[in-house]
Design an enzyme around this catalytic site. Structure first.
Site, PDB file in Angstrom:
ATOM      1  N   ASP A 104       0.920  -1.180   0.096  1.00 46.38           N
ATOM      2  CA  ASP A 104      -0.147   0.021   0.017  1.00 46.38           C
ATOM      3  C   ASP A 104       0.990   1.219   0.084  1.00 46.38           C
ATOM      4  O   ASP A 104       1.461   1.482   1.096  1.00 46.38           O
ATOM      5  CB  ASP A 104      -0.885  -0.019   1.155  1.00 46.38           C
ATOM      6  CG  ASP A 104      -2.284   0.910   0.979  1.00 46.38           C
ATOM      7  OD1 ASP A 104      -1.861   2.184   0.563  1.00 46.38           O
ATOM      8  OD2 ASP A 104      -3.376   0.516   1.375  1.00 46.38           O
TER       9      ASP A 104
ATOM     10  N   GLU B 156      -4.079   2.328  -5.131  1.00 43.99           N
ATOM     11  CA  GLU B 156      -2.663   2.182  -4.833  1.00 43.99           C
ATOM     12  C   GLU B 156      -2.258   1.016  -4.106  1.00 43.99           C
ATOM     13  O   GLU B 156      -1.057   0.770  -3.842  1.00 43.99           O
ATOM     14  CB  GLU B 156      -1.961   3.578  -3.892  1.00 43.99           C
ATOM     15  CG  GLU B 156      -2.507   3.414  -2.233  1.00 43.99           C
ATOM     16  CD  GLU B 156      -3.965   3.989  -2.185  1.00 43.99           C
ATOM     17  OE1 GLU B 156      -4.128   4.604  -1.025  1.00 43.99           O
ATOM     18  OE2 GLU B 156      -4.602   4.072  -2.960  1.00 43.99           O
TER      19      GLU B 156
END
Length: 302
Positions: free
Chosen positions: A176, A220
């Protein structure tokens, strides 16, 4: 995660996607699913024996009602391919005729098992270019070129089943990007897209191994599925990938962008029954990395 019936063979799709460009001269024979939820799915038939059936350790696992655990096999020798029924409960049919013993396959033959229909294409056949292109469009993320969430979910469920059956190790890494919303707010969404594409390329070039399944899960968040890899090995790989991101210069319009990643790692072990279970464990390790200050790797402690 996908349901059981959507857990179809991923390894051959992976191979097909990795070789989807160029002419067909060096591409092996294949089976292509015709109709139904697998429509267009391509299964490569390289030299040797390929067993088809419900068992997850088959070369081509098809986990559907009406299909035996080891339903039939295809033996490929040079330019010839021979189908052999393996004593299946419901039979194997080629062009609507039940196979008794063996059958020499020819281009366009339709193999029927349960409700699944598979079309045979010989080595080098030009028709597979169409299917390769469809695979690439359906299974990859348009921005980064990584596999997409749907493809990853199928791969995850299948690999967990394999580990459950064979006892082979399996690990999962989840990335992440840190403060990605702030990066978008400060530099614009075009800069954010640049970072996602650049990061994917950096990891493909320098960290993700052949045979690993690298996907953009959403936003993301990226994932790497590592077959035949234990937790210690996966942690070392994750740390190498973290350093690659940290040390890479993400230069956008003359500015170096601040990019790091929080990473979680988990492996298949007692308590993991499904792909969802493994994903949740790795995801909880990501939050541990974030709570610990970000830009670090944590593993699930169960």
């Amino acid at each position: 995660m996908s349901d059981e019936n959507s857990t179809v063979v991923i390894t051959d799709i992976h191979q097909a996607l990795m070789s989807s460009e160029g002419d067909t001269g060096d591409k092996p024979a294949c089976l292509v699913a015709v109709g139904g939820e697998l429509n267009g799915t391509l299964f490569d038939l390289s030299e040797g024996e390929h067993i088809v059936g419900r068992s997850p350790d088959n070369a081509i696992p098809l986990d559907f009602t009406g299909i035996s655990r080891k339903h039939f096999k295809v033996l490929v020798e040079g330019m010839s391919a021979t189908l052999v029924d393996l004593g299946s409960s419901n039979g194997t049919f080629v062009n609507n005729e039940k196979v008794n013993g063996s059958f020499s396959l020819r281009k366009g033959d339709i193999i029927k098992v349960g409700k699944i229909a598979l079309k045979y294409l010989p080595q080098g056949d030009s028709e597979r270019l169409t299917y390769d292109k469809l695979h690439q469009e359906a299974n990859t993320d348009g921005l980064t070129g990584c596999y997409n969430k749907t493809y990853f979910n199928g791969a995850l469920d299948l690999e967990v089943k394999k580990s459950k059956t064979t006892g082979t190790p399996l690990s999962l890494i989840i990335f992440d990007l840190d403060h990605f919303k702030k990066l978008n707010d400060n530099y614009g969404h075009d800069a954010g897209d640049f970072v996602l594409k650049e990061k994917a390329q950096v990891l493909r070039d320098g960290g993700v191994r052949k045979g690993d399944i690298f996907a953009r899960y959403g936003g993301e968040e990226f994932v790497v599925l590592l077959p035949n890899t234990n937790l210690k090995q996966a942690f070392e790989i994750a740390e190498r990938l973290r350093r690659l991101v940290q040390d890479h210069e993400f230069i956008y319009e003359g500015q170096r962008l601040p990019v790091t990643a929080s990473i979680g790692v988990a492996d298949y072990r007692q308590g993991v029954l499904t792909g969802t279970d493994l994903f949740k464990r790795a995801d909880s390790a990501v939050y541990k990395s974030k709570e610990g200050g970000r830009n670090q790797v944590s593993f699930f402690r169960g």
